[in-house]
Design an enzyme around this catalytic site. Structure first.
Site, mmCIF file in Angstrom:
data_model
loop_
_atom_site.group_PDB
_atom_site.id
_atom_site.type_symbol
_atom_site.label_atom_id
_atom_site.label_comp_id
_atom_site.label_asym_id
_atom_site.label_seq_id
_atom_site.Cartn_x
_atom_site.Cartn_y
_atom_site.Cartn_z
ATOM 1 N N GLY A 1 11.528 0.749 1.059
ATOM 2 C CA GLY A 1 12.316 -0.144 0.217
ATOM 3 C C GLY A 1 13.015 -1.218 1.036
ATOM 4 N N HIS B 1 27.647 -5.172 -12.036
ATOM 5 C CA HIS B 1 28.683 -5.823 -11.229
ATOM 6 C C HIS B 1 28.171 -6.998 -10.408
ATOM 7 C CE1 HIS B 1 31.663 -2.183 -11.133
ATOM 8 N NE2 HIS B 1 31.108 -2.348 -12.317
ATOM 9 N N GLY C 1 11.841 -3.241 3.666
ATOM 10 C CA GLY C 1 11.092 -4.467 3.888
ATOM 11 C C GLY C 1 11.087 -5.377 2.677
ATOM 12 N N CYS D 1 7.939 -0.480 -1.553
ATOM 13 C CA CYS D 1 7.210 -0.350 -0.285
ATOM 14 C C CYS D 1 7.507 1.053 0.238
ATOM 15 C CB CYS D 1 7.585 -1.451 0.707
ATOM 16 S SG CYS D 1 9.267 -1.383 1.375
ATOM 17 N N GLY D 2 7.198 1.331 1.477
ATOM 18 C CA GLY D 2 7.410 2.681 1.998
ATOM 19 C C GLY D 2 8.858 3.112 1.971
ATOM 20 N N ARG E 1 36.577 -10.208 -11.899
ATOM 21 C CA ARG E 1 36.382 -9.878 -10.485
ATOM 22 C C ARG E 1 34.906 -9.907 -10.096
ATOM 23 N NH1 ARG E 1 37.025 -4.722 -12.812
ATOM 24 N NH2 ARG E 1 35.657 -3.131 -11.943
ATOM 25 N N HIS F 1 0.812 -1.215 0.000
ATOM 26 C CA HIS F 1 0.000 0.000 0.000
ATOM 27 C C HIS F 1 0.849 1.271 0.000
ATOM 28 C CE1 HIS F 1 0.827 -1.107 4.157
ATOM 29 N NE2 HIS F 1 0.738 0.178 4.454
#
Length: 157
Positions: free
Chosen positions: A74, A104, A76, A71-72, A139, A15
């Site tokens: 990021g 990368h 979670g 999400c609010g 690498r 939400h």
């Protein structure tokens, strides 16, 4: 010559991410051969892990190549998505991280905080993420192999 389309993308959010997720779907729908909207479809309270799982399923089934979860903050959705084998998710609130995370680290899921950044920056970040391709220099491949080994076997005791 026109620019090639972005890869198939699964997008979802709770939400708190709904407003920006809706704008992202609208903005990028015509630029990808498939924009799979995994919900939510309203601002009614819901649980972010459900959307991390829904997006991840689309990637793991091969229906999408990349995923976006909002999400609010990021945080979670990033935590939830990274619990799923085969998903490499990160919060990116700048274009450099969104691009480099793919190039990368072979990041396949972008996490955004809908209450942290605005729509214009979100558009730029998503475009950087969708345009980026993993470039397996020695690498980078070595480091990714170590990450995949952790995913397969854990860290031991």
């Amino acid at each position: 010559m026109s620019k090639p389309p972005f890869p198939p993308v699964a997008i979802g959010g709770d939400h708190a991410g709904f407003p920006i997720k809706t704008m992202l779907v609208e903005r990028f729908r015509d630029a990808t051969p498939a924009m799979i909207d995994c919900g939510t479809h309203s601002e009614a309270s819901c649980d972010y892990p459900d959307f991390a799982v829904a997006v991840a399923k689309q990637l793991l089934r091969g229906q999408a190549v990349k995923g976006i979860i909002v999400c609010g903050s990021g945080v979670g959705v990033s935590v939830a998505a990274n619990k799923i084998k085969g998903i490499r998710a990160a919060i990116c609130h700048d274009t450099y991280s969104a691009r480099q995370g793919v190039e990368h680290d072979d990041m396949n899921v972008l996490c955004i905080g809908g209450r942290i950044i605005g729509p214009e920056l979100a558009f730029e970040i998503v475009e950087a993420f969708l345009n980026a391709k993993y470039v397996p220099q020695e690498r980078h491949a070595r480091r990714l192999d170590k990450v995949l080994e952790i995913e397969r076997n854990g860290i031991g005791k």
